[in-house]
Structures are given as C-alpha cells and as structure tokens.
Design a protein around this motif. Structure first.
Motif, PDB file in Angstrom:
ATOM      1  N   SER A 180       0.819  -1.219   0.000  1.00 45.36           N
ATOM      2  CA  SER A 180       0.000   0.000   0.000  1.00 45.36           C
ATOM      3  C   SER A 180       0.848   1.263   0.000  1.00 45.36           C
ATOM      4  O   SER A 180       0.353   2.347  -0.312  1.00 45.36           O
ATOM      5  N   TRP A 181       2.135   1.147   0.341  1.00 45.54           N
ATOM      6  CA  TRP A 181       3.023   2.310   0.320  1.00 45.54           C
ATOM      7  C   TRP A 181       3.590   2.579  -1.074  1.00 45.54           C
ATOM      8  O   TRP A 181       4.190   3.618  -1.315  1.00 45.54           O
ATOM      9  N   GLY A 182       3.433   1.638  -1.968  1.00 43.48           N
ATOM     10  CA  GLY A 182       3.981   1.799  -3.309  1.00 43.48           C
ATOM     11  C   GLY A 182       3.261   2.891  -4.084  1.00 43.48           C
ATOM     12  O   GLY A 182       2.062   3.132  -3.897  1.00 43.48           O
ATOM     13  N   GLU A 183       3.989   3.554  -4.966  1.00 42.83           N
ATOM     14  CA  GLU A 183       3.413   4.626  -5.778  1.00 42.83           C
ATOM     15  C   GLU A 183       2.957   4.132  -7.142  1.00 42.83           C
ATOM     16  O   GLU A 183       2.134   4.774  -7.794  1.00 42.83           O
ATOM     17  N   TRP A 184       3.510   3.004  -7.565  1.00 43.19           N
ATOM     18  CA  TRP A 184       3.145   2.451  -8.880  1.00 43.19           C
ATOM     19  C   TRP A 184       3.570   1.000  -8.921  1.00 43.19           C
ATOM     20  O   TRP A 184       4.575   0.616  -8.313  1.00 43.19           O
ATOM     21  N   SER A 185       2.789   0.188  -9.630  1.00 42.66           N
ATOM     22  CA  SER A 185       3.134  -1.222  -9.788  1.00 42.66           C
ATOM     23  C   SER A 185       2.672  -1.695 -11.152  1.00 42.66           C
ATOM     24  O   SER A 185       1.574  -1.336 -11.604  1.00 42.66           O
ATOM     25  N   SER A 186       3.502  -2.486 -11.811  1.00 44.51           N
ATOM     26  CA  SER A 186       3.127  -3.044 -13.105  1.00 44.51           C
ATOM     27  C   SER A 186       2.311  -4.317 -12.908  1.00 44.51           C
ATOM     28  O   SER A 186       2.249  -4.879 -11.809  1.00 44.51           O
ATOM     29  N   GLN A 187       1.707  -4.779 -13.979  1.00 47.35           N
ATOM     30  CA  GLN A 187       1.147  -6.118 -13.994  1.00 47.35           C
ATOM     31  C   GLN A 187       2.303  -7.117 -14.055  1.00 47.35           C
ATOM     32  O   GLN A 187       3.425  -6.775 -14.433  1.00 47.35           O
ATOM     33  N   SER A 188       2.047  -8.350 -13.679  1.00 49.49           N
ATOM     34  CA  SER A 188       3.069  -9.382 -13.826  1.00 49.49           C
ATOM     35  C   SER A 188       3.371  -9.581 -15.312  1.00 49.49           C
ATOM     36  O   SER A 188       2.485  -9.462 -16.158  1.00 49.49           O
ATOM     37  N   PHE A 189       4.639  -9.866 -15.619  1.00 52.82           N
ATOM     38  CA  PHE A 189       5.013 -10.048 -17.015  1.00 52.82           C
ATOM     39  C   PHE A 189       6.132 -11.079 -17.116  1.00 52.82           C
ATOM     40  O   PHE A 189       6.793 -11.415 -16.124  1.00 52.82           O
ATOM     41  N   THR A 190       6.326 -11.592 -18.313  1.00 53.78           N
ATOM     42  CA  THR A 190       7.436 -12.492 -18.603  1.00 53.78           C
ATOM     43  C   THR A 190       8.311 -11.841 -19.659  1.00 53.78           C
ATOM     44  O   THR A 190       7.874 -10.933 -20.381  1.00 53.78           O
ATOM     45  N   LEU A 191       9.544 -12.295 -19.757  1.00 52.25           N
ATOM     46  CA  LEU A 191      10.480 -11.763 -20.743  1.00 52.25           C
ATOM     47  C   LEU A 191      10.486 -12.643 -21.985  1.00 52.25           C
ATOM     48  O   LEU A 191      10.268 -13.856 -21.905  1.00 52.25           O
ATOM     49  N   GLU A 192      10.728 -12.023 -23.113  1.00 56.24           N
ATOM     50  CA  GLU A 192      10.848 -12.782 -24.352  1.00 56.24           C
ATOM     51  C   GLU A 192      12.056 -13.714 -24.269  1.00 56.24           C
ATOM     52  O   GLU A 192      13.107 -13.347 -23.738  1.00 56.24           O
ATOM     53  N   GLU A 193      11.888 -14.913 -24.785  1.00 58.71           N
ATOM     54  CA  GLU A 193      12.998 -15.856 -24.817  1.00 58.71           C
ATOM     55  C   GLU A 193      13.977 -15.450 -25.917  1.00 58.71           C
ATOM     56  O   GLU A 193      13.588 -15.288 -27.075  1.00 58.71           O
ATOM     57  N   ALA A 194      15.234 -15.262 -25.540  1.00 51.85           N
ATOM     58  CA  ALA A 194      16.253 -14.910 -26.532  1.00 51.85           C
ATOM     59  C   ALA A 194      16.591 -16.132 -27.379  1.00 51.85           C
ATOM     60  O   ALA A 194      16.748 -17.240 -26.860  1.00 51.85           O
TER      61      ALA A 194
END
Length: 225
Positions: A180-194
């Motif tokens: 609750s102290w956070g100012e911003w949060s992204s959605q969960s995500f995955t990285l592209e496989e190289a």
C-alpha cells in the motif's frame, strides 16, 4: 535470467537516463531540463508471499558503516534496540542527504524488480525514497532477537515486520514496505525468450566484413544468448 546490471541498464534506457555502474547511492541518473537530475535506486528481489502484502529490498550490507554509526552514538544494539533501529534508518537516509546537491531527492525513487523462484515471472514496483513513512522512533517496535534486530509496525490489524538487520552475518539491512506504500506497480510479465546463436554468427554481427566468412563453424561451439 536478467542480472542487476541488466535491470539498471534497462531502467536507464526507458527513462532516457544513464546507468552509473558504480557503488553510488543511485544506480540510474535521469537528467531534467530545468534542474538537478533525479535518481533511481534499483533493487531486485524474490517475490514475497501474497499473504505478506509487502515488497522487499536489501538496502545495504555495509556492516562496517552500520557498526560505526552505532559506536558513534554509543549504542549497544542488543541493549537498546530502539535507539539502534533509529540509527540504522538515519544512517541510510544520511547517504541520500549527502548527495542532495547533485540529485533531486524529492523526485528520486526506489524501483524494485520482483521475480518468482524460477525467474520467469516479474513485476516492477516503485516506492518512495523516504524510509520514514513509519517513523522509526514512534511507530516501529524494535526487538533484538538472537543475532538480528527486527522492527515491527501495526498494519492490517496486526504486526508486520518492516525492518530486519543482521548484525553479524554481512550486516544486511532488509526492508519490507507494505504494498500500500507503493506509488506504482506493473502487472506481472514475462520476458521474451532470446534465440540462441552460434559464436560465429555473433562474431560476424560484431565485426562485419572483418570476420573471414571462410572460417568454418566449429562443431562443438556453444550457443550464446
């Protein structure tokens, strides 16, 4: 999986800043048009259990600096855990204040890249630079437990461990701010496989026409990301 330098460089790229890649207080400095740059302190941490409703960052592992600060104030942390806890927080804040003439502290933030245990799912969170959201003198209950110092706040109808300092095992100062102290949060995500490529292909990419095309691919060459 990404390392901490990858995170810092990515943060610098998306904010049009630059990664210092040193042991300074801020990992990324972001220039502004009308004043001091602001800083981003980048942290990577394992995703906390959902029931905790908190994030996590290791603020420092400088045992020598923490013990020196306690000694300067004549504090034995086991005997006076409250005074010790206040001193630890003050010490980290003093590092920020020491660069106030170079960085816009009001605009600076902590950025935390959380990851799951397999390093496949990530999320990005932003927290204030001010570590006194809960006043360490009035709103934190400090307790010496064995070889560590714990600091608790009252949150969501019960106690939440906000601080943890390990005095004799690297000096880590750990901070568990409520979500609750956070100012911003992204959605969960995955990285592209190289896509893996051979060392020969990477050499041609780097050196262009200087790399002899007649040089054959070694049969046992490892693939690289």
């Amino acid at each position: 999986m990404p390392g901490f330098r990858d995170f810092e460089r990515a943060a610098a790229a998306v904010t049009y800043g630059y990664a210092r890649e040193d042991k300074g207080i801020f990992d990324v400095w972001v220039p502004t048009h009308d004043g001091l740059p602001y800083g981003i302190s980048c942290k990577m941490a394992a995703l906390q259990p959902a029931k905790n409703e908190s994030s996590f960052m290791e603020l420092s592992n400088s045992a020598a600096k923490f013990h020196a600060a306690l000694a300067d104030r004549g504090i034995e942390w086991r005997l006076d855990p409250k005074a010790a806890g206040i001193t630890l927080v003050d010490t980290v804040m003093s590092w920020h204040e020491a660069v106030a003439g170079e960085v816009d502290l009001a605009g600076s933030r902590y950025a935390i890249l959380d990851h799951d245990k397999d390093w496949r799912v990530f999320s990005l969170k932003v927290f204030p630079l001010d570590l006194r959201t809960a006043d360490p003198a009035r709103h934190v209950r400090w307790e010496a437990v064995g070889k560590r110092l714990d600091g608790y706040i009252y949150e969501r109808g019960g106690e939440h461990r906000l601080w943890q300092w390990f005095a004799d095992s690297g000096g880590q100062l750990k901070y568990y701010p409520p979500l609750s102290w956070g100012e911003w949060s992204s959605q969960s995500f995955t990285l592209e496989e190289a896509q893996p490529v051979s060392l020969r292909s990477r050499a041609i990419e780097y050196f262009g026409h200087l790399w002899p095309r007649s040089l054959p691919e070694a049969s046992n060459q490892p693939e690289v990301d």
